[in-house]
Design an enzyme around this catalytic site. Structure first.
Site, PDB file in Angstrom:
ATOM      1  N   ARG A 317      18.830 -33.392 -54.609  1.00 40.84           N
ATOM      2  CA  ARG A 317      19.328 -33.012 -53.246  1.00 40.84           C
ATOM      3  C   ARG A 317      17.466 -32.465 -52.935  1.00 40.84           C
ATOM      4  NH1 ARG A 317      22.581 -32.413 -48.564  1.00 40.84           N
ATOM      5  NH2 ARG A 317      24.135 -33.796 -50.214  1.00 40.84           N
ATOM      6  N   GLU A 727      27.205 -26.093 -44.387  1.00 41.25           N
ATOM      7  CA  GLU A 727      25.392 -25.631 -45.228  1.00 41.25           C
ATOM      8  C   GLU A 727      24.387 -25.079 -44.839  1.00 41.25           C
ATOM      9  OE1 GLU A 727      25.513 -26.896 -49.966  1.00 41.25           O
ATOM     10  OE2 GLU A 727      26.094 -28.572 -48.255  1.00 41.25           O
TER      11      GLU A 727
END
Length: 778
Positions: A317, A727
């Site tokens: 990520r 997030e």
């Protein structure tokens, strides 16, 4: 359906379903679960060495202590002494070698905690110390990597740098971060009949705890029940870490046949658990005089700790977000996950994206310094437009950063703010002000495609009330509230009619972790599927009732469920209560339960080629932070924060605002105050309590904070056109770091880079200011 309907208002911004329980102190957590019989208590013998051979472990004296039921080592594990999921590199109990300080070696089960602690102290252990690897540089030098370096590339770097008018390169680091959930790691293991054990675990991943506990005990998954009433905070720290503590509690229960509770105190938790991954980053960026980026090369090196845990997915990520919101025509992204002798670092809100984004934003700041441009100019010059592709080949759909930045600069009066800062800084020598504004583009979905699935179970009882089970974990983010809202909207009933059950592997199996900002997406869609199936069945029942009463044909599409009532659009004069339809359905033997399943469509990712579309959609937004720093003591305060967040169609605006504020504050903490120093020789953390680890408090909240949710129709969104919220807003906290850097720039010569280390603690601010003054005076 009228926008003024009771159910629409309730479904739009209801209170947190557990709010009244929290306020009254009656909400149940793991510690509150009944055991049926008196429970035993577990304490652990932790490694005191970062790396050592275990020469001998003698538990003889510990077993003699009255009140101790069992003292267990790796020899007492009936199944496999291995809890590693990605790689088999993490034993439940250390056998021949310890890999980090805080690694469990033995577990003592006793009638009281005090007796268990006496048992731990009575264990004799002999080590042969080995040289630890603690830093990223050491790991790379020794080729101590979990896998070989990973690479994403596009275009031609050589051509891109040849085209550039300006090239900047730098090495920087980002620090770790302690999760500091209020409820520490814990599990209560309760025996049942026929080998069954129920684990009340504080986990974000019930199915993983179930699977690995069964492996460790030599049982089947069906023998292990994991039940999670709710957890007292997670932030990623309870996605993988609880597997270790839950399996240890299960081992004690399996051995003694009695309930066993294992709870880490705060000191133990901070010593033995992994953190956000520290990164060492090297970048080289080239651009034209107008700020257009022509080439970007970056190395992202992560300190993974002693075991792989989730380091590879986190590195993925970080690499997939190394572009942030910018189109990079020529780019190479290299990632390394380093094995060191620190506790296994693990998931943390943002999951690697904050580190990857921090790199490109720092590169832009450096380019701006060298070209004497406003960093916002460079950011605007390079923003993605819809239809462009990322370095890994995904098409960027419905890009909105340009419009959002334009709106934010107008709403926050950015140009006036710059002028006011210049005037203020010219008039003040000890206090300086700075501002930063940055965009985000954050991909939503698990990068491991198979995790993008969910199930839910919905039962309607004869009185019209509903039992809702799904695989998500409630950890304060109001996931249960949002999923219940979805069911409420589809069935046209009040939220007060719905009870959300605990997350339980018997009711919903094979659930993915509640992570990746996908909890509402996955579980909401699964619950919606079940609710729609039930509504269609009930619509058939209602249509038949209308046909019998009015002797006219009525279709299912003409049946409306609203405000706890059911009616046909052609016969509004005749309204049934929801309960009446349920009663009729029961008498006619229409099933009143449904299982819903959802899998995220149109995602794929070839990890060998690092190419594909791993994300279902992107979240966009931008944040502005205005700060004031005191050059006498290094302290700072945020004067103003303005956040603009595009959320599709928010399921619950008030909950989403709360998530944005919380994530932003956590991001500010990571960037400015949360330090994780460790002994450079012994490898143990030095900040192991709130007295030595500084966290953001209410005093750090800015004087003015504006949070704007930009709602709009979106084809690329999820349940009821909403977008993930947990997030992405953490990235806005990075704007605070760059605003401090901008304030420091006011004492630098034009074009001199401001070398502010991460996190920007008072010490770091003072050191950066001293270096700038020295450079100015030369």
């Amino acid at each position: 359906m009228s926008d003024n309907s009771e159910s629409n208002r309730e479904n739009r911004s209801p209170h947190h379903l557990s709010g009244h329980l929290h306020l009254s102190g009656t909400s149940r957590f793991v510690d509150d679960m009944p055991t049926g019989t008196p429970k035993l208590y577990a304490k652990l013998l932790f490694s005191q060495h970062a790396h050592a051979r275990i020469v001998n472990v003698d538990v003889t004296e510990a077993k003699k202590i009255v009140g101790i039921s069992a003292v267990l080592t790796h020899h007492d594990i009936p199944g496999v002494n291995q809890i590693g999921h990605i790689q088999p590199d993490e034993p439940l109990l250390a056998a021949s070698e310890v890999l980090y300080i805080g690694q469990p070696i033995a577990i003592v089960i006793a009638e009281t905690l005090w007796i268990a602690e006496q048992g731990v102290n009575a264990i004799q252990i002999e080590y042969e110390p080995l040289e630890p690897v603690l830093t990223i540089a050491e790991a790379i030098a020794r080729n101590s990597l979990f896998v070989q370096p990973r690479i994403i590339a596009r275009g031609n770097l050589a051509d891109g740098f040849a085209e550039a008018d300006c090239i900047v390169e730098e090495t920087l680091t980002t620090g770790g971060q302690e999760h500091f959930y209020l409820e520490t790691q814990r599990c209560l293991a309760v025996p049942g009949e026929d080998r069954e054990i129920t684990l009340y675990s504080s986990t974000q991943s019930a199915s993983e705890v179930q699977e690995i506990a069964a492996r460790v005990l030599g049982l089947q998954c069906s023998d292990i029940v994991v039940d999670v009433p709710r957890i007292g905070g997670g932030f990623g720290g309870k996605e993988r870490s609880p597997v270790l503590w839950s399996c240890l509690a299960a081992l004690g229960c399996n051995r003694t046949g009695k309930p066993v509770e294992l709870v880490l105190n705060r000191k133990e938790d901070m010593i033995a658990t992994g953190k956000r991954h520290p990164f060492e980053i090297r970048f080289r960026i080239g651009c034209k005089y107008d700020g257009r980026i022509t080439a970007y090369e970056v190395e992202l090196n992560a300190n993974g700790g002693a075991c792989v845990d989730l380091s590879l997915a986190i590195l993925d990520r970080a690499m997939l977000h190394a572009d942030n919101a910018y189109f990079l025509p020529n780019v190479k992204i290299t990632g390394r996950a380093c094995r060191t002798n620190l506790p296994p670092n693990t998931a943390f809100r943002g999951f690697g994206a904050p580190q990857g984004i921090f790199a490109i934003e720092t590169a832009i700041e450096r380019i701006a310094e060298k070209l004497h441009l406003d960093p916002l100019t460079i950011r605007l010059r390079n923003l993605y437009e819809s239809g462009q592709t990322t370095p890994f080949g995904e098409i960027v759909q419905e890009a909105s950063n340009r419009a959002l930045l334009t709106q934010l600069t107008k709403d926050a009066k950015y140009e006036e703010l710059l002028a006011d800062n210049a005037k203020f800084n010219a008039e003040h020598s000890d206090v300086k002000r700075g501002v930063s504004i940055l965009p985000i583009k954050f991909g939503i979905s698990f990068t491991a495609s198979f995790l993008n699935q969910a199930s839910a179970l919905v039962w309607i009882y004869q009185d019209g009330t509903v039992s809702l089970s799904h695989g998500g974990i409630e950890m304060g983010q109001a996931l249960n509230t949002k999923v219940a809202q979805v069911v409420s909207a589809e069935l046209g009933i009040s939220l007060s009619h719905i009870r959300v059950e605990s997350s339980n592997t018997k009711r919903v199996g094979n659930a993915s972790p509640t992570a990746a900002s996908s909890g509402s997406d996955l579980n909401g869609n699964a619950a919606r599927t079940a609710a729609i199936e039930l509504r269609n069945r009930l619509a058939n029942v209602a249509a038949v009732k209308y046909e019998k009463e009015f002797h006219q044909s009525v279709t299912v599409d003409e049946i409306v469920f609203l405000d706890n009532q059911v009616y046909a659009t052609n016969f509004p004069q005749r309204v049934y209560s929801f309960v009446e339809i349920i009663h009729t359905a029961y008498l006619e033997r229409v099933p009143l339960g449904a299982h819903g399943y959802y899998r995220t469509p149109d995602i794929f990712f070839d990890r060998e080629k690092y190419h594909g579309s791993p994300f279902f959609y992107f979240v966009y937004g931008c944040g502005l932070v205005h700060v004031e720093i005191d050059l006498r003591n290094g302290n700072f305060r945020m004067l103003d924060v303005h956040l603009l967040h595009e959320c599709g169609k928010s399921l619950n605006p008030e909950i989403d605002r709360g998530q944005i504020v919380g994530a932003f504050t956590q991001g500010v903490g990571w960037c400015t105050m949360e330090e994780l120093p460790y002994d450079p020789e012994k490898g143990h953390y030095l900040a192991i309590s709130p007295s030595t680890y500084k966290l953001p408090t209410i005093q750090d909240v800015p004087e003015r904070m504006t949070v704007e949710l930009v709602e709009c129709e979106r084809e690329y969104a999820s349940v009821r056109q909403s977008k993930g919220i947990g997030e992405p807003p953490l990235i806005y906290g990075e704007a605070c770091f760059f605003a401090i850097q901008n304030a420091l720039a006011s004492i630098a010569k034009t074009g001199t880079p401001v070398k502010l280390s991460h996190p920007a603690t008072p010490e770091a601010i003072l050191l950066a200011a001293e270096k700038l003054r020295d450079a100015t005076n030369q």
